[in-house]
Write a protein that holds these residues in place. Structure first.
Motif, PDB file in Angstrom:
ATOM      1  N   LEU A   1       0.830  -1.212   0.000  1.00 48.78           N
ATOM      2  CA  LEU A   1       0.000   0.000   0.000  1.00 48.78           C
ATOM      3  C   LEU A   1       0.859   1.255   0.000  1.00 48.78           C
ATOM      4  O   LEU A   1       0.508   2.248  -0.649  1.00 48.78           O
ATOM      5  CB  LEU A   1      -0.943  -0.020   1.200  1.00 48.78           C
ATOM      6  CG  LEU A   1      -2.088  -1.042   1.131  1.00 48.78           C
ATOM      7  CD1 LEU A   1      -2.880  -1.062   2.428  1.00 48.78           C
ATOM      8  CD2 LEU A   1      -3.012  -0.747  -0.067  1.00 48.78           C
ATOM      9  N   ARG A   2       1.966   1.231   0.728  1.00 49.94           N
ATOM     10  CA  ARG A   2       2.876   2.386   0.703  1.00 49.94           C
ATOM     11  C   ARG A   2       3.405   2.626  -0.705  1.00 49.94           C
ATOM     12  O   ARG A   2       3.488   3.762  -1.180  1.00 49.94           O
ATOM     13  CB  ARG A   2       4.034   2.173   1.668  1.00 49.94           C
ATOM     14  CG  ARG A   2       3.684   2.369   3.134  1.00 49.94           C
ATOM     15  CD  ARG A   2       4.941   2.555   3.988  1.00 49.94           C
ATOM     16  NE  ARG A   2       5.850   1.422   3.856  1.00 49.94           N
ATOM     17  CZ  ARG A   2       5.821   0.348   4.644  1.00 49.94           C
ATOM     18  NH1 ARG A   2       4.916   0.253   5.616  1.00 49.94           N
ATOM     19  NH2 ARG A   2       6.692  -0.622   4.468  1.00 49.94           N
TER      20      ARG A   2
ATOM     21  N   GLY B   1       2.114   5.849  -2.523  1.00 49.48           N
ATOM     22  CA  GLY B   1       3.188   6.825  -2.412  1.00 49.48           C
ATOM     23  C   GLY B   1       3.324   7.410  -1.037  1.00 49.48           C
ATOM     24  O   GLY B   1       3.681   8.593  -0.874  1.00 49.48           O
ATOM     25  N   GLU B   2       3.053   6.625  -0.023  1.00 47.17           N
ATOM     26  CA  GLU B   2       3.128   7.113   1.356  1.00 47.17           C
ATOM     27  C   GLU B   2       4.345   6.545   2.086  1.00 47.17           C
ATOM     28  O   GLU B   2       4.841   5.497   1.729  1.00 47.17           O
ATOM     29  CB  GLU B   2       1.859   6.753   2.118  1.00 47.17           C
ATOM     30  CG  GLU B   2       0.622   7.415   1.531  1.00 47.17           C
ATOM     31  CD  GLU B   2      -0.637   7.046   2.303  1.00 47.17           C
ATOM     32  OE1 GLU B   2      -0.547   6.185   3.210  1.00 47.17           O
ATOM     33  OE2 GLU B   2      -1.714   7.605   2.004  1.00 47.17           O
TER      34      GLU B   2
END
Length: 237
Positions: free
Chosen positions: A231-232, A236-237
């Motif tokens: 998910l990161r 883009g987190e």
């Protein structure tokens, strides 16, 4: 098993630059030998798996909008573009069966109501059941005779739990020796059915693969095992 072989009559094709023959997997297709009572077609949308499944349904004289030989109703764009160009080899030939298209199931349910055939589906209108209940009602009540059953993305209306219920129904029918299934699917749950043949339409050809080699299995497993990291990367987190 009833359907043994599917062949593309390539000599009848005028141009492999025109749809559906321009689809890479169809362009390079010659023949398939079916070896299992359950065969899965897998691949990305547009890879040709539903196109070939619809052509088989057309050749079986099933309603290509969904249904069997005796289900007559009209839905736009339900004609198969490939059906006239394939040859099916049977031993023995069967005429009973069903073609399920998740995308046009609403129209089939309306047809059942119009011809007052609710008794064949548990006595209730398919419209008066949830989508998942209606699918399972179809599987439990209509798929109970010797025949060939062609399913295009049946998981579309089934929760993971109901996909497991479908696998139990599928196994009962296959174990009886009177049913053959060809299923186009994206579901890693359905693909896990034991002793099935999995045919991949990706990479421009139709090739047999294993459950663990399918992108469906690999991507789902990677996501479950590495959810936060994936998910990161995606967000883009």
């Amino acid at each position: 098993m009833f359907l043994k072989r599917i062949e593309l009559q390539r000599e009848k094709v005028l141009s492999f630059q025109e749809y559906p023959f321009s689809i890479p997997a169809i362009k390079h297709f010659q023949r398939l030998e079916l070896k299992s009572r359950v065969t899965f077609f897998v691949g990305e949308n547009g890879s040709g798996k539903s196109t070939l499944l619809e052509a088989i349904a057309d050749k079986c004289e099933f309603n290509t909008a969904g249904g069997g030989r005796n289900n007559y109703y009209e839905v736009d764009a339900s004609e198969s573009a490939l059906g006239d160009y394939i040859r099916l080899s049977w031993l023995p030939k069967v005429s009973n069966g069903f073609f399920l298209r998740a995308e046009s199931f609403y129209h089939f349910a309306s047809h059942v109501d119009e011809v007052d055939a609710r008794h064949a589906y548990g006595g209730r209108s398919l419209h008066h059941q949830s989508h998942g209940e209606a699918f399972l009602s179809l599987f439990a009540n209509r798929f109970n005779r010797k025949g060939i059953y062609l399913l295009d993305e049946p998981e579309a209306a089934l929760s993971p739990r109901r996909q497991l219920s479908f696998l139990a129904i599928l196994h009962d029918l296959v174990s009886s020796g009177d049913s053959q299934f060809i299923i186009a699917t994206h579901s890693p749950i359905l693909l896990g059915y034991p002793h099935a043949t999995i045919l991949s339409f990706d990479h421009g050809t139709i090739e047999e693969t294993t459950y663990e080699q399918t992108e469906h299995y690999q991507l789902t497993r990677y996501f479950l095992e590495n959810r936060e990291r994936m998910l990161r990367e995606l967000l883009g987190e």
